[in-house]
Design an enzyme around this catalytic site. Structure first.
Site, PDB file in Angstrom:
ATOM      1  N   ASP A  14       0.537  -1.292  -0.066  1.00 30.22           N
ATOM      2  CA  ASP A  14      -0.041  -0.033   0.310  1.00 30.22           C
ATOM      3  C   ASP A  14       1.464   1.461  -0.385  1.00 30.22           C
ATOM      4  O   ASP A  14       0.580   2.977  -0.855  1.00 30.22           O
ATOM      5  CB  ASP A  14      -0.614   0.461   1.204  1.00 30.22           C
ATOM      6  CG  ASP A  14      -1.943   0.699   0.630  1.00 30.22           C
ATOM      7  OD1 ASP A  14      -2.278   1.922  -0.111  1.00 30.22           O
ATOM      8  OD2 ASP A  14      -3.347   0.742   2.043  1.00 30.22           O
ATOM      9  N   HIS A 205      -7.842  -1.813   8.838  1.00 34.19           N
ATOM     10  CA  HIS A 205      -7.267  -0.976   7.574  1.00 34.19           C
ATOM     11  C   HIS A 205      -7.280   0.347   8.521  1.00 34.19           C
ATOM     12  O   HIS A 205      -8.091   0.473   7.199  1.00 34.19           O
ATOM     13  CB  HIS A 205      -7.298  -1.506   6.677  1.00 34.19           C
ATOM     14  CG  HIS A 205      -6.234  -1.452   5.377  1.00 34.19           C
ATOM     15  ND1 HIS A 205      -5.121  -1.874   5.164  1.00 34.19           N
ATOM     16  CD2 HIS A 205      -6.419  -0.598   4.627  1.00 34.19           C
ATOM     17  CE1 HIS A 205      -4.678  -1.356   3.824  1.00 34.19           C
ATOM     18  NE2 HIS A 205      -5.155  -0.400   3.545  1.00 34.19           N
ATOM     19  N   HIS A 207      -6.694   4.282   6.863  1.00 31.45           N
ATOM     20  CA  HIS A 207      -5.831   5.818   6.420  1.00 31.45           C
ATOM     21  C   HIS A 207      -6.323   6.699   7.135  1.00 31.45           C
ATOM     22  O   HIS A 207      -7.297   7.088   8.006  1.00 31.45           O
ATOM     23  CB  HIS A 207      -6.121   5.861   5.092  1.00 31.45           C
ATOM     24  CG  HIS A 207      -5.883   4.796   3.809  1.00 31.45           C
ATOM     25  ND1 HIS A 207      -4.500   4.842   3.043  1.00 31.45           N
ATOM     26  CD2 HIS A 207      -5.741   2.915   3.734  1.00 31.45           C
ATOM     27  CE1 HIS A 207      -4.470   3.735   2.995  1.00 31.45           C
ATOM     28  NE2 HIS A 207      -4.762   2.252   3.317  1.00 31.45           N
ATOM     29  N   CYS A 238      -4.597   4.831  -2.147  1.00 31.77           N
ATOM     30  CA  CYS A 238      -5.591   4.156  -3.511  1.00 31.77           C
ATOM     31  C   CYS A 238      -5.424   5.011  -4.201  1.00 31.77           C
ATOM     32  O   CYS A 238      -5.536   5.803  -4.633  1.00 31.77           O
ATOM     33  CB  CYS A 238      -6.781   3.412  -3.056  1.00 31.77           C
ATOM     34  SG  CYS A 238      -7.343   2.764  -4.266  1.00 31.77           S
ATOM     35  N   ASN A 247      -1.671   5.438   5.105  1.00 33.03           N
ATOM     36  CA  ASN A 247      -2.454   4.066   6.196  1.00 33.03           C
ATOM     37  C   ASN A 247      -1.425   5.053   7.690  1.00 33.03           C
ATOM     38  O   ASN A 247      -0.818   6.364   7.421  1.00 33.03           O
ATOM     39  CB  ASN A 247      -1.322   3.274   6.288  1.00 33.03           C
ATOM     40  CG  ASN A 247      -2.111   2.347   4.617  1.00 33.03           C
ATOM     41  OD1 ASN A 247      -2.726   1.811   4.954  1.00 33.03           O
ATOM     42  ND2 ASN A 247      -0.917   2.483   4.111  1.00 33.03           N
TER      43      ASN A 247
END
Ligand code: ZN
Length: 300
Positions: A14, A205, A207, A238, A247
């Site tokens: 990522d 997960h 962000h 993304c 993240n």
């Protein structure tokens, strides 16, 4: 000491996928060794996606060939379609992250599939992976909000959790891909998702796009989540989400938990060393806080 929470390092996937500078395979492998030495026991090391779309991930096979052989480390990879699953099987991957988006619009932009099409495709991919003895972490992107659609109905997310469990997921992951979640929403949705999951682990997960990453982490921890994705230096984002940023930073999360007496088993200085290398490589400051500070003084 046995870690009380598990952090899965996402920096290599990522994180690096957002960088224009292509990081050599040897450097990635050196970072993987450093992460293992730092105490990380779950590392997402690559994604099997089209190298033209994500050139940074073109060396996925080479990475899997040269991973340090450790029985106590889970190396995972992200896949988006059947071709990706086939490549991962051939490369010897043992753990795959397969996900779909709770937002129809994001799904169409990311995969050119509606949610219903993505669900059918997802089931085929999960079955294929599991038939080859691969453990599957089944994810739901944009579970807490979408930049295109706004709010996402919690019931839609919970239905997808059920769908993933029925498909045979070994783990469920809820992703706040857009960073729109807030702690009250987090607590509410995660509590219901945990009820559905039962003995199946639930990971988050998160962000940090709206600077609420650690607040959301704490809310989820307080209702029972013990597994979180983080990335060194707070890298990540993304390409199909407007304004998406990193993240939550691995170092910041380790520090945050440690201050509250929760052990992650991770040496944050060793992770911070990687973040400093990435900063030097890209010439830009990363969003994480701790790697910029001098080494922490002992607290006891
Ligand atoms: Zn992400």
């Amino acid at each position: 000491m046995i870690p009380e929470v598990i952090l899965e390092e996402q920096g290599l996937r990522d994180g690096l996928q957002t960088l224009k500078t292509i990081v050599p395979t040897e450097k990635k492998l050196a970072w993987i060794v450093q992460l293992v030495e730092a105490g990380l026991r779950r590392i997402q090391v690559a994604s099997f996606v089209h190298p033209r779309l994500v050139p940074q991930m073109a060396d996925a096979e080479a990475i899997f060939q040269q991973l340090p052989q450790r029985d106590d480390v889970v190396y995972s990879a992200l896949v988006l379609n059947q071709k990706g699953v086939e490549r991962a099987i051939a490369a010897g991957a043992r753990h795959l992250a397969i996900s779909l988006s709770a937002s129809d619009t994001h799904s169409q932009k990311n995969t050119r599939m509606t949610l219903e099409e993505a669900k059918a495709d997802f089931r085929v991919n999960v079955q294929l992976a599991r038939a080859h003895g691969i453990r599957v972490r089944a994810g739901i992107q944009c579970a807490f909000g979408c930049r295109y659609e706004g709010a996402i109905s919690p019931q839609r997310v919970l239905d997808l959790v059920k769908h993933h469990l029925d498909a045979g997921a070994d783990e469920i992951a809820l992703a706040d891909s857009t960073g729109m979640a807030h702690p009250v929403q987090m607590r509410h949705l995660v509590r219901q998702a945990l009820d559905l999951c039962g003995a199946v682990p639930l990971a988050l997960h998160l962000h940090n796009t709206e600077n609420k990453g650690l607040a959301n982490l704490l809310a989820a921890y307080e209702v029972g989540v013990r597994q979180f994705d983080t990335a060194f230096g707070g890298l990540g984002g993304c390409p199909f989400i407007p304004g998406a940023t990193g993240n939550i930073a691995t170092e910041d999360t380790v520090h945050f938990f440690r201050q509250m007496g929760v052990e992650t088993g991770i040496d944050l200085e060793r992770v911070a060393a990687i973040s400093r290398e990435v900063e030097a490589l890209t010439g830009a400051q990363l969003s994480g806080a701790l790697y910029k500070l001098p080494p922490l003084l002992p607290t006891s």
